[in-house]
Design a protein around this motif. Structure first.
Motif, PDB file in Angstrom:
ATOM      1  N   TYR A  76      14.905  11.986 -33.759  1.00  0.00           N
ATOM      2  CA  TYR A  76      14.823  10.884 -32.788  1.00  0.00           C
ATOM      3  C   TYR A  76      13.516  10.956 -32.009  1.00  0.00           C
TER       4      TYR A  76
ATOM      5  N   ARG B 284      10.354  10.103 -34.047  1.00  0.00           N
ATOM      6  CA  ARG B 284      10.257   8.676 -34.374  1.00  0.00           C
ATOM      7  C   ARG B 284      10.051   7.807 -33.132  1.00  0.00           C
ATOM      8  N   LYS B 285      10.863   8.070 -32.114  1.00  0.00           N
ATOM      9  CA  LYS B 285      10.853   7.147 -30.966  1.00  0.00           C
ATOM     10  C   LYS B 285       9.854   7.555 -29.891  1.00  0.00           C
ATOM     11  N   ARG B 286       9.806   8.843 -29.592  1.00  0.00           N
ATOM     12  CA  ARG B 286       8.969   9.274 -28.472  1.00  0.00           C
ATOM     13  C   ARG B 286       7.526   9.411 -28.928  1.00  0.00           C
TER      14      ARG B 286
ATOM     15  N   ASN C  47       6.449   8.179 -31.905  1.00  0.00           N
ATOM     16  CA  ASN C  47       6.135   7.045 -32.781  1.00  0.00           C
ATOM     17  C   ASN C  47       5.591   7.493 -34.143  1.00  0.00           C
TER      18      ASN C  47
ATOM     19  N   VAL D  42      17.715   5.055 -34.323  1.00  0.00           N
ATOM     20  CA  VAL D  42      16.312   4.892 -34.704  1.00  0.00           C
ATOM     21  C   VAL D  42      16.179   3.759 -35.724  1.00  0.00           C
TER      22      VAL D  42
ATOM     23  N   PRO E 272      17.630  -0.168 -33.687  1.00  0.00           N
ATOM     24  CA  PRO E 272      17.544   0.110 -32.250  1.00  0.00           C
ATOM     25  C   PRO E 272      18.544  -0.655 -31.387  1.00  0.00           C
TER      26      PRO E 272
END
Lengths: 552, 165
Positions: free
Chosen positions: B93, B96-98, B100, B153, B156
């Motif tokens: 997570y 991917r999200k923090r 990118n 992810v 969203p």
């Protein structure tokens, strides 16, 4: 109450088929027991002493009459004719065959129920209190947020292999009847001066071998941010919670080893990255879920009912039951009814199929078809017109459910203990029965409201730490022994009890408990509760009295 | 690495092995397709050596240490020592999200059929299935349930923002 839509139903049905396939692969040997274990746990299936046990989710303890009838069918067809309601508002079936479990889950799915995440190291059933939606002291119906959190946590892919189990409870009333303070996350929902809904977020509660009450981590969380905040707590826990020792893996250990301030900083830092993101709740979603919990169409009734009053005046047994079982309701002319499942007539938390069916029938006849399960392992009919209370009582009498002991000594919270559970170190039910039988109903009424919790081992499923009198079953060289704590309390002034001294034998236990309640009677001022007396006089007088005329 | 399932824009390829190899620790003469431990890679980057573009992240590594250098990477593997240890999901997570991270993200170690759909939702697009297991059989676990309530992810938005309920 909440009704499944096509999405809820699809998820539950697909999950049944997924598990059917997993069970088949386990039975063919394709899956090892180690690989299967978390899969079955997250579908509610434990392996106990004698058989598999299946724990079925009753989200926040609310179920319909048809669902209760469905549970009765499972009890009859797949178990030995009964089920056991738990402190977390679920039901357990004790005599289950592995091969039957997909069919049981399919039956549950057909009545909009499931056993998802009732066990395993994941977010468990989100609980509230049995009187949600009808309690006069409620600010907002806690079931609405419990359902929103339930959906968010169900098969949430990031948080299914946490260091340990994770329990969330919500309360939104003056009195906390949901044992919020012993949960991994406890949520107190309130309205601020501008009537905006906010949460006080408490983290790190849990009992077991190192009992902790949770601690305030956030005071004024806006309702729309509750999911992002829970997500932040879970991510911190998932990353940093201990995984080397099962007994130190709950979030309570992380909170207390970091210290609540450092823990809060971690959570806030994570939360700042995700708040105002995808997890932010919308007004529309809140209204959509809230609309599922609209009150039934109450009639306009007088608050006093003449016939009801006459029955109380002319029938002592009914009057005695009313004094314990009938609870206030927010709507004039209505009441909630608490049905005791306890000794001496029943086994705590157990109902047989006939009793389940009777309760379902009563809910349909008089109470809008709704039923609740209480944290105290009792059953509640939340919406009964006062004029029908006598009918309800008469009918309950026929199936042995009219015991007038709600809130009294014999309304003990008791775990299944060594009779069923493979973790238990001592028996629970037979000893609890002996304690209950040591008191006449008159003696119990004299003692009044008191909570006695008896756990068969250190895992504390019956929450003995927060009972006014807590009893913990131990094993001393093959014999069952019972350690006693005093001064525990649940609710907003929760407290962990203190051990009074050496553990006592099964035979001595009833005498010791009675000595303790006698010490309370001898010391109480007027209408003081047990806990108030304890706070005033302390442990010592109880300690001195407890062991009188018993060889400890 | 062996038993590889790789998903690229909804197409799945399954292969017995690919050219990649996990290195336990840093070494002087790196060959191509070798995957360095995250800490060793960071030490190389510190020394100004940016050549390898693949790292693996151990269960207790903090993926946030890759912040600032994430664009240098095109292949990240996350180790699952035990499938019951869920730290790798949060690691994925965060990458991917923090951070990118856009490259390939692979789970390896104790990676089993019944967790693949969860891993995929957390941003994994490649899996090295545990040795001894059949990757074709494991691939049946990619699909998972058709309904997910929460966002993830790979998806969203939570369910209520995706569909009209």
């Amino acid at each position: 109450m909440y009704r499944y839509d096509e999405y809820d139903r699809a998820l539950v049905n697909e999950r049944v088929e997924e598990f059917r396939d997993q069970v088949a692969r386990r039975m063919s040997g394709e899956l090892t027991e180690d690989e299967f274990l978390p899969l079955r746990l997250q579908n509610g299936l434990y392996l106990q002493k004698h058989a598999y046990m299946m724990r079925v989710a009753i989200p926040y303890g609310a179920l319909s009459s048809d669902q209760m009838r469905g549970l009765a069918v499972i009890a009859n067809e797949f178990d030995r004719g009964y089920g056991h309601f738990t402190t977390r508002q679920n039901i357990q079936f004790n005599w289950i065959e592995l091969a039957d479990t997909p069919d049981i889950l399919a039956h549950l799915a057909s009545i909009d129920m499931h056993a998802i995440q009732t066990s395993g190291n994941c977010v468990r059933n989100v609980t509230t209190e049995a009187y949600a939606g009808v309690a006069p002291d409620e600010e907002y119906d806690p079931r609405i947020f419990a359902e929103i959190i339930r959906q968010w946590a169900t098969v949430n892919p990031e948080f299914l292999f946490l260091p340990r189990k994770f329990k969330i409870a919500v309360s939104s009333s003056k009195e906390d009847r949901a044992a919020v303070r012993m949960h991994d996350i406890g949520l107190y929902l309130y309205r601020d001066e501008e009537e905006i809904l906010r949460f006080q977020v408490m983290v790190g509660g849990g009992l077991g071998r190192t009992p902790f009450l949770n601690k305030a981590v956030k005071e004024d969380l806006h309702w729309s941010e509750v999911l992002s905040y829970i997500e932040a707590v879970l991510r911190v826990f998932n990353r940093y919670g201990r995984r080397d020792n099962k007994y130190k893996a709950r979030i309570k250990i992380l909170v207390n080893s970091l210290g609540v301030d450092a823990f809060r900083e971690e959570v806030e830092a994570e939360w700042l990255q995700i708040r105002e993101g995808f997890s932010t709740l919308t007004d529309d979603e809140l209204s959509r879920v809230a609309s599922q919990f609209l009150s039934p169409l109450y009639k306009t009734l007088d608050d006093t009912d003449l016939r009801y009053g006459n029955h109380i005046a002319s029938n002592d047994e009914f009057a005695s039951w009313v004094s314990r079982s009938v609870k206030p309701h927010k709507v004039s002319g209505y009441a909630s009814v608490a049905i005791s499942t306890k000794f001496p007539t029943n086994t705590p938390g157990d109902l047989n199929a006939e009793q389940m069916q009777r309760i379902a029938d009563l809910a349909d006849l008089y109470g809008f078809g709704v039923i609740r399960i209480a944290h105290e392992q009792n059953v509640v009919l939340p919406d009964i017109p006062k004029k029908y209370l006598f009918n309800v009582w008469s009918s309950l009498c026929e199936v042995g459910l009219a015991l007038p002991n709600v809130g009294l000594v014999s309304d003990m919270i008791v775990c299944p203990g060594a009779s069923y559970c493979s973790l238990a170190t001592a028996h629970s039910f037979p000893v609890a029965k002996k304690v209950a039988e040591a008191y006449s109903i008159e003696e119990q009424l004299e003692v009044g409201d008191i909570s006695i919790n008896l756990s068969g081992c250190i895992n504390a499923c019956a929450h003995h730490h927060i009972g006014n009198i807590g009893i913990l079953g131990l094993n001393k060289s093959g014999e069952d022994y019972y350690q006693i704590t005093i001064g525990g309390a649940q609710g907003k002034d929760s407290q962990i009890g203190k051990v009074i001294g050496p553990a006592v034998s099964e035979d001595a236990l009833p005498r010791v408990v009675k000595n303790i309640t006698n010490a309370y009677l001898a010391n109480r001022d007027d209408s003081e509760t047990f806990h108030e007396t304890f706070l005033r006089i302390g442990l010592e007088p109880f300690k001195l009295a407890a062991y009188e005329s018993v060889g400890a | 690495m062996k038993n590889i399932i790789h998903i690229q824009s909804n197409d799945m390829t399954i292969s017995k092995a690919d050219d990649w190899a996990i290195l336990e620790k840093d070494c002087d003469s790196l060959e191509s397709h070798q995957i360095l431990p995250m800490k060793a890679w960071l030490a190389r980057v510190e020394r100004g050596d940016n050549t390898p573009t693949a790292v693996w992240v151990d269960v207790d590594d903090d993926p946030m240490e890759l912040k600032g250098d994430i664009d240098k990477l095109s292949f990240i593997c996350i180790f699952f020592a035990d499938f019951k240890d869920g730290r790798g999901y949060s690691t994925a997570y965060l990458l991917r999200k923090r951070l990118n991270y856009q490259g390939e993200l692979r789970a390896f170690g104790d990676v089993l059929r019944d967790q693949l759909s969860l891993m995929r939702q957390c941003g994994f697009d490649s899996f090295a299935i545990k040795e001894g297991k059949d990757p074709h059989d494991a691939a049946k676990g990619i699909k998972g349930l058709s309904v997910t309530y929460s966002g993830s992810v790979s998806q969203p938005n939570p369910l209520y923002k995706r569909v009209r309920r």
